[in-house]
Write a protein that holds these residues in place. Structure first.
Motif, PDB file in Angstrom:
ATOM      1  N   TYR A  79       0.897  -1.292   0.012  1.00  0.00           N
ATOM      2  CA  TYR A  79      -0.009  -0.106  -0.047  1.00  0.00           C
ATOM      3  C   TYR A  79       0.862   1.146  -0.014  1.00  0.00           C
ATOM      4  O   TYR A  79       1.723   1.156   0.689  1.00  0.00           O
ATOM      5  CB  TYR A  79      -0.994   0.212   1.360  1.00  0.00           C
TER       6      TYR A  79
ATOM      7  N   TYR B 126       0.185   5.184   1.108  1.00  0.00           N
ATOM      8  CA  TYR B 126      -0.710   6.247   1.882  1.00  0.00           C
ATOM      9  C   TYR B 126       0.087   7.772   1.414  1.00  0.00           C
ATOM     10  O   TYR B 126       1.273   7.701   1.617  1.00  0.00           O
ATOM     11  CB  TYR B 126      -1.033   5.815   3.117  1.00  0.00           C
TER      12      TYR B 126
ATOM     13  N   PHE C  59      -9.528  -1.596  13.283  1.00  0.00           N
ATOM     14  CA  PHE C  59      -8.071  -1.715  13.676  1.00  0.00           C
ATOM     15  C   PHE C  59      -7.926  -0.299  14.294  1.00  0.00           C
ATOM     16  O   PHE C  59      -8.393   0.752  13.905  1.00  0.00           O
ATOM     17  CB  PHE C  59      -6.992  -2.111  12.384  1.00  0.00           C
TER      18      PHE C  59
ATOM     19  N   TYR D 122      -7.230  -5.147  17.123  1.00  0.00           N
ATOM     20  CA  TYR D 122      -7.781  -5.609  16.081  1.00  0.00           C
ATOM     21  C   TYR D 122      -9.005  -6.163  16.698  1.00  0.00           C
ATOM     22  O   TYR D 122      -9.093  -6.982  17.572  1.00  0.00           O
ATOM     23  CB  TYR D 122      -7.223  -6.460  15.517  1.00  0.00           C
TER      24      TYR D 122
ATOM     25  N   ARG E 167     -11.084  -2.612   7.586  1.00  0.00           N
ATOM     26  CA  ARG E 167     -10.787  -3.441   6.315  1.00  0.00           C
ATOM     27  C   ARG E 167     -11.864  -3.937   5.620  1.00  0.00           C
ATOM     28  O   ARG E 167     -12.850  -4.457   6.363  1.00  0.00           O
ATOM     29  CB  ARG E 167     -10.059  -4.538   6.748  1.00  0.00           C
TER      30      ARG E 167
ATOM     31  N   GLY F  91     -10.621  -8.003   2.277  1.00  0.00           N
ATOM     32  CA  GLY F  91      -9.524  -8.082   3.139  1.00  0.00           C
ATOM     33  C   GLY F  91      -8.074  -7.456   2.459  1.00  0.00           C
ATOM     34  O   GLY F  91      -6.762  -7.423   2.883  1.00  0.00           O
ATOM     35  N   GLN F  92      -8.347  -6.530   1.484  1.00  0.00           N
ATOM     36  CA  GLN F  92      -7.139  -5.737   0.576  1.00  0.00           C
ATOM     37  C   GLN F  92      -7.281  -4.496   1.134  1.00  0.00           C
ATOM     38  O   GLN F  92      -6.361  -3.829   0.992  1.00  0.00           O
ATOM     39  CB  GLN F  92      -7.401  -6.040  -0.827  1.00  0.00           C
ATOM     40  N   ASN F  93      -8.391  -3.821   1.179  1.00  0.00           N
ATOM     41  CA  ASN F  93      -8.428  -2.372   1.552  1.00  0.00           C
ATOM     42  C   ASN F  93      -8.652  -2.023   2.757  1.00  0.00           C
ATOM     43  O   ASN F  93      -9.567  -2.538   3.437  1.00  0.00           O
ATOM     44  CB  ASN F  93      -9.369  -1.921   0.448  1.00  0.00           C
ATOM     45  N   PHE F  94      -7.829  -0.931   3.374  1.00  0.00           N
ATOM     46  CA  PHE F  94      -7.908  -0.608   4.580  1.00  0.00           C
ATOM     47  C   PHE F  94      -8.495   0.874   4.431  1.00  0.00           C
ATOM     48  O   PHE F  94      -7.815   1.762   3.695  1.00  0.00           O
ATOM     49  CB  PHE F  94      -6.714  -0.473   5.448  1.00  0.00           C
TER      50      PHE F  94
END
Lengths: 115, 110
Positions: A34, A36, B33, B48, B91, B95-98
């Motif tokens: 990622y 950011y 999270f 978490y 998330r 499960g890929q993007n936060f």
């Protein structure tokens, strides 16, 4: 153990100049990666994420691009920087689903100032 | 759409207890999270939650209610070093993007 590296730590660039920030991860394979950006006093804005080599998802249209030439290498680039590109750039990794602990781990960051 | 809200700033006294709230509205959910970020540094993972209830880790605890889209981080026995920003993140289903909230800047006073 896993570690994540970013460089450079700080960078001052003139408007219109190119940019290349690099991030590498050690001690794991096939991580999600990622990029950011965090403006002063603001939250984290997701720019790009990648689930594998050559696979890049862009979250915000802008003059930045990302590439993943190797499994554990993630690069953020720009051809021409804008003043608004100034900020704290953070690279992060997380295990791919089913591969381990459920969180993201952040690199030390690059503080970019565009003048 | 994705929206995560947190108070912008909070102040508390050394030795006290503080609760930082987070509300979220996201298109998917696969975990919440909490991160701590000291000024000029990268965020570090605190806790978490993926199921409803309370998770305790030493002086820090985190609570989740999925039906209410609500979480809080509880910090006990506050110390001066706890002065930092606290980031709430969700998330997505895959499960890929936060998605991160704006962060809450906590100041601990003597």
């Amino acid at each position: 153990s896993q570690t994540i590296h970013q460089w450079p730590a700080t960078l001052v660039q003139p408007v219109g100049s190119p940019l290349s920030l690099e991030c590498t991860v050690e001690g794991t394979s096939n991580p999600n990666l990622y990029w950011y950006r965090q403006a002063a006093g603001r939250g984290l804005q997701l720019l790009f994420y990648s689930v594998g080599i050559g696979q890049i998802s862009s979250e915000v249209p802008q003059n930045l691009s990302a590439s993943r030439p190797q499994d554990r290498q993630f690069i953020l680039s720009s051809k021409k920087l804008l003043l608004s590109d100034s900020g704290f750039y953070l690279c992060a990794w997380s295990p791919s689903p089913g591969q381990g602990a459920d969180t993201q781990y952040f690199g030390p960051g690059t503080r970019l100032t565009v003048l | 759409g994705q929206n995560i809200d947190q108070p912008t700033e909070m102040t508390a006294t050394e030795g006290a207890i503080v609760q930082i709230n987070c509300t979220y509205q996201t298109s998917g959910f696969n975990g919440l999270f909490w991160y701590q970020q000291h000024a000029g540094e990268a965020p570090t993972f605190l806790s978490y939650n993926v199921l409803d209830g309370l998770e305790e880790k030493g002086r820090f605890s985190s609570f989740l209610s999925r039906s209410k889209g609500y979480s809080y981080l509880l910090l006990k026995e506050l110390q001066m070093k706890d002065s930092a920003s606290y980031l709430c993140a969700v998330r997505d289903n895959y499960g890929q993007n936060f998605v991160f909230g704006p962060g809450t800047r906590l100041s601990v006073l003597p």
